[in-house]
Design a protein around this motif. Structure first.
Motif, PDB file in Angstrom:
ATOM      1  N   UNK A 196       0.795  -1.234   0.000  1.00 53.39           N
ATOM      2  CA  UNK A 196       0.000   0.000   0.000  1.00 53.39           C
ATOM      3  C   UNK A 196       0.829   1.286   0.000  1.00 53.39           C
ATOM      4  N   UNK A 197       2.142   1.171   0.168  1.00 56.13           N
ATOM      5  CA  UNK A 197       2.979   2.376  -0.009  1.00 56.13           C
ATOM      6  C   UNK A 197       2.686   2.995  -1.368  1.00 56.13           C
ATOM      7  N   UNK A 198       2.229   2.158  -2.274  1.00 59.79           N
ATOM      8  CA  UNK A 198       2.015   2.603  -3.653  1.00 59.79           C
ATOM      9  C   UNK A 198       0.994   3.721  -3.746  1.00 59.79           C
ATOM     10  N   UNK A 199       0.128   3.829  -2.738  1.00 62.20           N
ATOM     11  CA  UNK A 199      -0.968   4.785  -2.845  1.00 62.20           C
ATOM     12  C   UNK A 199      -0.613   6.166  -2.315  1.00 62.20           C
ATOM     13  N   UNK A 200       0.585   6.328  -1.734  1.00 61.96           N
ATOM     14  CA  UNK A 200       0.928   7.638  -1.182  1.00 61.96           C
ATOM     15  C   UNK A 200       0.984   8.662  -2.298  1.00 61.96           C
ATOM     16  N   UNK A 201       0.386   9.809  -2.082  1.00 57.54           N
ATOM     17  CA  UNK A 201       0.251  10.778  -3.173  1.00 57.54           C
ATOM     18  C   UNK A 201       1.295  11.888  -3.118  1.00 57.54           C
ATOM     19  N   UNK A 202       1.355  12.575  -1.986  1.00 61.35           N
ATOM     20  CA  UNK A 202       1.992  13.894  -1.932  1.00 61.35           C
ATOM     21  C   UNK A 202       3.469  13.977  -2.216  1.00 61.35           C
ATOM     22  N   UNK A 203       4.299  13.292  -1.448  1.00 67.25           N
ATOM     23  CA  UNK A 203       5.728  13.480  -1.667  1.00 67.25           C
ATOM     24  C   UNK A 203       6.569  12.913  -0.555  1.00 67.25           C
ATOM     25  N   UNK A 204       7.864  13.218  -0.633  1.00 68.19           N
ATOM     26  CA  UNK A 204       8.813  12.727   0.365  1.00 68.19           C
ATOM     27  C   UNK A 204       9.727  13.879   0.772  1.00 68.19           C
ATOM     28  N   UNK A 205       9.884  14.055   2.074  1.00 66.43           N
ATOM     29  CA  UNK A 205      10.707  15.144   2.586  1.00 66.43           C
ATOM     30  C   UNK A 205      12.176  14.748   2.588  1.00 66.43           C
ATOM     31  N   UNK A 206      13.031  15.738   2.396  1.00 67.18           N
ATOM     32  CA  UNK A 206      14.465  15.518   2.567  1.00 67.18           C
ATOM     33  C   UNK A 206      15.119  16.864   2.810  1.00 67.18           C
ATOM     34  N   UNK A 207      16.092  16.866   3.710  1.00 67.88           N
ATOM     35  CA  UNK A 207      16.744  18.115   4.091  1.00 67.88           C
ATOM     36  C   UNK A 207      17.862  18.442   3.118  1.00 67.88           C
TER      37      UNK A 207
ATOM     38  N   UNK B 106       7.956   3.225  -4.602  1.00 66.53           N
ATOM     39  CA  UNK B 106       7.792   1.790  -4.362  1.00 66.53           C
ATOM     40  C   UNK B 106       8.295   1.004  -5.565  1.00 66.53           C
ATOM     41  N   UNK B 107       7.997   1.503  -6.755  1.00 62.64           N
ATOM     42  CA  UNK B 107       8.465   0.791  -7.945  1.00 62.64           C
ATOM     43  C   UNK B 107       9.991   0.783  -7.980  1.00 62.64           C
ATOM     44  N   UNK B 108      10.605   1.878  -7.548  1.00 60.04           N
ATOM     45  CA  UNK B 108      12.065   1.900  -7.442  1.00 60.04           C
ATOM     46  C   UNK B 108      12.571   0.804  -6.514  1.00 60.04           C
ATOM     47  N   UNK B 109      11.941   0.683  -5.361  1.00 60.48           N
ATOM     48  CA  UNK B 109      12.362  -0.334  -4.390  1.00 60.48           C
ATOM     49  C   UNK B 109      12.040  -1.741  -4.909  1.00 60.48           C
ATOM     50  N   UNK B 110      10.885  -1.861  -5.552  1.00 56.60           N
ATOM     51  CA  UNK B 110      10.470  -3.146  -6.125  1.00 56.60           C
ATOM     52  C   UNK B 110      11.449  -3.597  -7.206  1.00 56.60           C
ATOM     53  N   UNK B 111      11.934  -2.647  -7.981  1.00 54.21           N
ATOM     54  CA  UNK B 111      12.889  -2.995  -9.030  1.00 54.21           C
ATOM     55  C   UNK B 111      14.225  -3.433  -8.427  1.00 54.21           C
ATOM     56  N   UNK B 112      14.635  -2.707  -7.370  1.00 52.13           N
ATOM     57  CA  UNK B 112      15.870  -3.100  -6.692  1.00 52.13           C
ATOM     58  C   UNK B 112      15.707  -4.506  -6.111  1.00 52.13           C
ATOM     59  N   UNK B 113      14.531  -4.766  -5.557  1.00 50.53           N
ATOM     60  CA  UNK B 113      14.242  -6.096  -5.009  1.00 50.53           C
ATOM     61  C   UNK B 113      14.235  -7.141  -6.131  1.00 50.53           C
ATOM     62  N   UNK B 114      13.612  -6.791  -7.258  1.00 51.88           N
ATOM     63  CA  UNK B 114      13.549  -7.722  -8.388  1.00 51.88           C
ATOM     64  C   UNK B 114      14.943  -8.097  -8.863  1.00 51.88           C
ATOM     65  N   UNK B 115      15.827  -7.112  -8.831  1.00 49.30           N
ATOM     66  CA  UNK B 115      17.209  -7.360  -9.259  1.00 49.30           C
ATOM     67  C   UNK B 115      17.851  -8.404  -8.351  1.00 49.30           C
ATOM     68  N   UNK B 116      17.623  -8.303  -7.055  1.00 45.64           N
ATOM     69  CA  UNK B 116      18.200  -9.281  -6.135  1.00 45.64           C
ATOM     70  C   UNK B 116      17.529 -10.648  -6.292  1.00 45.64           C
ATOM     71  N   UNK B 117      16.238 -10.638  -6.599  1.00 46.12           N
ATOM     72  CA  UNK B 117      15.545 -11.914  -6.819  1.00 46.12           C
ATOM     73  C   UNK B 117      16.170 -12.615  -8.019  1.00 46.12           C
TER      74      UNK B 117
END
Lengths: 229, 666, 253
Positions: B72-83, B167-178
């Motif tokens: 369900x991380x996939x449904x987050x809309x707004x954004x991600x904070x970073x300093x 999430x797709x970024x993380x999923x792709x990184x995971x897919x690479x390890x799979x």
């Protein structure tokens, strides 16, 4: 497998073969039509027969024609095989059939296999009737300025005065139009030639081509029939 | 069992650096011999599994979905904070840290939050390198926006689909390890129990949801990244499958559950339309940048709107109550989520709600349309433009900014939000509480770690917008790969565990019996109907405003409902097959226990803070009254037995670098 | 006022081995329900009759997770353009309508139960190359890779794919070209993805073929039914890149 056969037998490679042979056949249709239009010259078939003689004796055209036969065969055989493969990949359709399309007519695109098979049947009859006669048959000879030429005009005249055949011929041209309507722009898409600026032009050209070329072919028997009756 | 935060010594700003510099390491040849289980494939889980696989551990990763990409991380809309301070507007790690602690109403652990702010910058770099298509400026550099009522622009975003892209970024990184074999992926597997050997977490029991078969999986440690428990309210913005079961099963094995009562109620969701409703849909917080929230001033107008005799358009300007602008002139419509939600509830409780259920307020874009329209007309050089032109130009600007959201609103409600004011109401969105973890993200069960929304650690009593994605990825990419090493460095001589050992066989038998007991009830009511009733109790008594009487009542009602559930629930089918009802039943059974703990925690916390508002503890103006001297602690609950009171363990929070202040948005 | 009486013909299939068929149900729905909520009501009805409820996949119910996998009256995700089943609302139908609901059909997506199909082939296509090879912690500063706004935006358009499989379901050939090409387009356009671009497209197409999807006949039904309206331009791009990579890559396999 060598890299080349891996390439050509991949899904995209197979479609590439369909696309390139298709484009070649599209060009051939234009050449063929220019030949056929000579039937309309009211000279008792002289121009047409000389053209037929040229097409069967010029060595360059002869070589090209072997390519043509190969491509027709490749396009047909590969097309049928892919069509069967695709049906198997689908594994049965839906209870409700409702295929939408955005860039083409779904009915044509979905049924390229059937359309192709009808065209193939037409082609076999067509080849038997004219091409085979020219190659092997016993056509009457005609003499133009001392040159002996096979009189292909005669069987054409015969065929085009038969109302049944004219209808079959015209209907076949309609099928070719449908096949081209999808196939023309599709072959560019398969080659990856898609561009926001040029694709609309290719699509327009494809539609124009798929109407005008079959229309040109169909007009000839119709005019012949009308002229003779 | 140990219960200490294990926060490293030293200055706040150097704790994490020092920790990384001095932690014990695991050599590559040993990493190959160590097995790690990761449960969950959202941002935290997928990031952790991928990174641990890259490091060379043997990872087994589990999701109940058919693919890791559906978390369900996939449904987050707004954004991600970073300093990053790319906008040169004065942002810094300290400011992000400060805003997060303050936004969380001073109920989070300083050191964890500071570490979160530190690694936030690395997350953006990592995501960009993975090909996450963040929004960009014309010069090709990353774009930022301001989000959630903070004074700097530090939010990175990918249109309204930031969660999906990360999430797709993380999923792709995971897919690479799979594909490299360093991670073995188990799709459609649900964790149903934790296996402990000599007090340490050493494996899980998972049910293959396709066949119903129970499987025993052993490892040297177990990492949970299983998301939040907002669905205890039945209606929430969570996905239908989001559940607390993995977390709750470990609570049953001795893990502490911290701060369950901290619930974030998001102010801008589409109101409920009927009893059949299954979930609520979020409309991004960004809408409040341009939308004005109001209800009619009089009950008569409100009733007329509810009965369909009038619409929002029929109410003249002077008969509207822009209650956020009235109550909070400094922040107006941009007050934080908890404040905006409560204000909507008050307006509706006073009888001025504008949807048939009485629970809805307007979010109106007409002022924004006029404002944008006039500025567009001016910049186009139009002199004396007519009203129609201004509206058209303004609508176009609004469409560019929020087109997707407006389209979604229209699909759901059938109303055109460009013409009619939107109708919104608060809904449960995020749960700040979760499994108690120390600085290492390790629970009080050694070898059991917990990441992302599933733990309690970083957001205190209230989460700021665009911080959930930051925390999930921080935990998964940049924290756990280090801290898990501290635990595993002591395990390099531990041989692999036998999944046929007695502890595993016993745990499997327990799970099988539990499922069979549920199936054997063969009552008359559906699982869904119990879940819905639980949600109503939770929303009524443990929702936006809570009081002692209501919470005591809620606890009693939940207990009764639970008893009824175990007498009268009906689950068709068997264990040994694909059985969605059985899956749901096991999850609802856990919610029925968590719900009670929720009420107990809310009763215990006799103060108002962030996502927990006790009516007894408010100022004269109706604002939250925090009680730092008595309640500046993390409430970590130990489950004892179903019929007994849970035991409270307090972790006192120390604020050495921040002065505790009352939040004010007046 | 908003109630509607509907006849549902729904595909019921016990498991992968058994044969399925369309079963007929009568249901009273409201026009404000989503399609999935209407199915929830059907399931509640079936449970009250102690019958086995309908199995269907769904999760986020907000147009993004890609779990829903049903074909409604011959169209994946139903008649509304650019919509998933969860966002399809019953006001798109009329009182008295008969609605036929079937699972996604493709040999590469075997039916598991009722409307649930196995789409793990998509995961394997991504595993074959749908990523950029960068380990955690190796990244350079985000702003050291400027990407022009249009490129980022085009990559984003392709990246919005939710992996639902409607493209395969809509395609008369059950081709996965739109899915695969969306990922190739997303990654190969970006500077970060260019280093592996040739091998990526070769590997992904090869895996796609291995999974048993059909070939692309450019029917464009995929584009018509894609809930995220992903363009078939991506397919052309993949064709171009595949042909180019096959002919110019130094590697023989």
């Amino acid at each position: 497998m060598s890299w080349f056969s891996t390439f050509l037998t991949s899904s995209i490679g197979k479609k590439l073969v369909m696309s390139l042979t298709g484009l070649f056949l599209i060009v051939f249709l234009l050449v063929h039509l220019t030949g056929n239009l000579q039937l309309l010259i009211d000279d008792g078939g002289r121009q047409f027969n000389l053209y037929a003689k040229f097409m069967t004796s010029n060595p360059f055209i002869k070589i090209t024609s072997y390519g043509l036969y190969a491509f027709i065969l490749l396009h047909a055989v590969q097309g049928i095989l892919l069509w069967l493969k695709n049906r198997a990949a689908k594994g049965g359709g839906y209870a409700v059939n409702n295929t939408k399309a955005t860039n083409t007519v779904a009915g044509f695109a979905k049924n390229m296999g059937w359309l192709g098979i009808i065209i193939l049947v037409f082609l076999l009859i067509h080849l038997y009737q004219f091409w085979l006669q020219m190659k092997l048959g016993t056509l009457p000879m005609v003499n133009y300025d001392g040159v002996e030429v096979k009189n292909l005009y005669v069987p054409v005249m015969d065929a085009f005065s038969n109302i049944g055949f004219v209808i079959f011929y015209v209907l076949s041209m309609v099928v070719i139009a449908f096949h081209l309507w999808h196939g023309f722009q599709s072959s560019f898409q398969t080659l990856g030639l898609n561009h926001k600026k040029y694709t609309p032009f290719i699509q327009f050209l494809g539609k124009a081509y798929s109407i005008l070329i079959p229309l040109g072919f169909a007009l000839i028997p119709i005019l012949f029939f009308l002229r003779n009756s | 069992m140990g219960f200490e935060g294990k926060v490293p010594q030293g200055d706040l700003a150097t704790k994490w650096v020092n920790y990384r510099g001095s932690m014990p390491l695991v050599a590559p040849n040993n990493k190959r011999r160590l097995d790690v289980i990761v449960v969950g494939t959202g941002l935290a889980g997928a990031a952790a599994a991928a990174t641990l696989g890259e490091l060379g551990y043997n990872v087994k990763c589990f999701t109940f979905h058919d693919s890791p990409r559906r978390a369900h991380s996939i449904a987050a809309q707004g954004g991600i904070n970073a300093a990053k301070n790319y906008q040169n507007d004065g942002d810094s790690v300290y400011r992000l840290f400060y805003d997060t602690v303050k936004g969380g109403d001073y109920r989070s652990r300083e050191a964890n939050v500071h570490r979160l702010a530190e690694v936030s910058v690395e997350i953006i770099d990592q995501a960009v390198a993975q090909g996450v298509p963040f929004a960009r400026e014309y010069g090709g550099l990353l774009a930022n926006r301001s989000f959630g009522g903070v004074q700097v622009s530090r939010t990175f975003y990918a249109r309204g689909q930031t969660g999906q892209q990360l999430l797709i970024g993380a999923y792709q990184a995971l897919s690479r390890q799979i594909s490299r074999g360093s991670v073995k992926m188990y799709n459609r597997h649900e964790m149903l129990d934790l296996v402990k050997i000599d007090g340490k977490a050493r494996g899980i029991i998972a049910r293959n949801l396709l066949t119903g078969e129970l499987e025993r999986h052993a490892a040297h440690c177990v990492i949970l990244a299983t998301g939040g428990y907002g669905n205890v309210f039945y209606l929430s913005t969570n996905a239908m499958g989001s559940n607390v079961s993995a977390g709750w099963r470990v609570v049953k094995r001795g893990a502490y559950f911290a701060n369950p009562c901290y619930t974030q109620i998001h102010p801008t969701c589409i109101p409920q339309s009927g009893e059949y409703q299954s979930k609520l849909t979020l409309m991004s917080e960004s809408l409040r940048n341009d939308g004005r929230v109001w209800v009619p001033k009089t009950k008569e107008d409100a009733i007329a709107i509810r009965e369909g005799k009038k619409t929002g358009l029929d109410i003249p300007e002077e008969a509207r109550d822009y209650y956020l602008e009235r109550r909070y002139p400094a922040f107006g419509n941009l007050v934080p989520r908890d404040v905006a939600s409560r204000a909507a509830k008050i307006a509706c409780d006073e009888g001025n709600g504008i949807v048939p259920t009485g629970k809805g307020v307007f979010l109106d874009f007409s002022s924004a349309v006029q404002r944008y329209g006039k500025s567009q007309a001016f910049s186009k050089g139009l002199k004396n433009p007519d009203a129609k032109t201004i509206t058209e130009l303004g609508t176009k600007v609004v469409e560019e900014k929020y087109g997707n959201l407006f389209e979604m609103y229209e699909k759901i409600t059938g109303e055109n939000p460009y013409v009619m004011p939107m109708k919104i109401y608060p809904a449960v969105h995020y749960t700040m509480g979760g499994l108690w973890v120390d600085y290492h993200l390790e629970t009080n069960i050694p070898g059991l770690f917990c990441l992302g929304e599933a733990n309690f650690s970083d957001h205190g009593a209230n989460r700021l917008g665009a911080s959930a994605l930051m925390q999930g990825l921080a935990d998964g990419y940049f924290v756990i790969p280090y801290t898990v090493g501290t635990f595993l460095s002591k395990e390099i001589r531990t041989p692999k565990f036998d999944p046929d050992g007695p502890e595993f066989m016993q745990a499997e038998a327990d799970v099988s019996n539990r499922l069979q007991n549920l199936l054997d009830i063969q009552g008359n009511q559906s699982v869904e109907s119990f879940h819905r009733r639980l949600g109503k109790i939770m929303w009524e008594y443990c929702g936006m405003a809570r009081n002692e009487e209501g919470l005591i009542k809620a606890r009693k009602m939940i207990r009764e409902l639970r008893e009824e559930f175990y007498k009268d629930v009906f689950i068709p089918g068997t264990q040994e097959e694909f059985n969605s009802e059985l899956e749901k039943a096991a999850r609802v059974a856990d919610f029925l226990e968590l719900g009670e703990l929720f009420a107990v925690d809310a009763l215990d916390r006799k103060e108002s803070c962030g996502g927990h508002f006790r009516e007894e503890y408010q100022t004269e103006e109706g604002e939250a009254r925090r009680r730092d001297d008595e309640y500046a602690y993390v409430a970590a609950w130990e489950w004892t037995d179903t019929d007994q009171d849970p035991t409270l363990h307090k972790e006192e929070l120390e604020f050495k670098d921040i002065e505790l202040k009352t939040r004010s948005y007046k | 006022m908003s109630d509607m009486n509907l006849t549902l013909k729904v595909w019921r299939q016990k498991n992968n081995q058994s044969k399925g068929s369309l079963e007929t149900y009568k249901i009273l729905a409201s026009e404000h329900m989503s399609f999935l909520e209407m199915l929830d009501v059907l399931n509640e009805q079936l449970i009250q009759e102690k019958k086995e409820p309908l199995a269907f996949e769904h999760d986020c119910r907000e147009w993004i997770c890609g779990a829903c996998s049903m074909v409604i009256n011959g169209q994946p995700h139903g008649p509304q353009r650019g919509t998933t089943t969860c966002q399809l609302h019953m006001r798109q139908f009329k009182d008295g309508d008969t609605i036929v609901v079937e699972p996604f059909r493709a040999k590469a997506f075997p039916v598991i139960k009722d409307l649930v199909v196995d789409r793990s082939a998509f995961d394997r296509i991504i595993q074959s190359g749908g990523f950029i090879s960068v380990n955690t912690g190796q990244a350079v500063d985000g702003n050291s890779i400027p990407i022009d706004k249009d490129t980022a935006s085009a990559a984003f358009d392709a990246a919005t794919c939710i992996g639902c499989g409607a493209c395969v379901a809509a395609c008369p050939n059950a081709s996965a070209m739109l899915f695969t090409s969306a990922k190739v387009s997303h990654l190969n356009q970006l500077p970060q993805g260019k280093l592996e671009a040739k091998q990526r497209v070769l590997n992904m197409v090869s895996q796609m073929d291995e999974e048993g999807f059909g070939l692309c006949s450019n029917v464009t039904a995929c584009e018509a039914e894609c809930p995220k309206e992903i363009s078939v331009e991506n397919i052309a791009r993949m064709n171009r890149e595949y042909i180019g990579a096959s002919l110019t890559s130094d590697k023989f396999v």
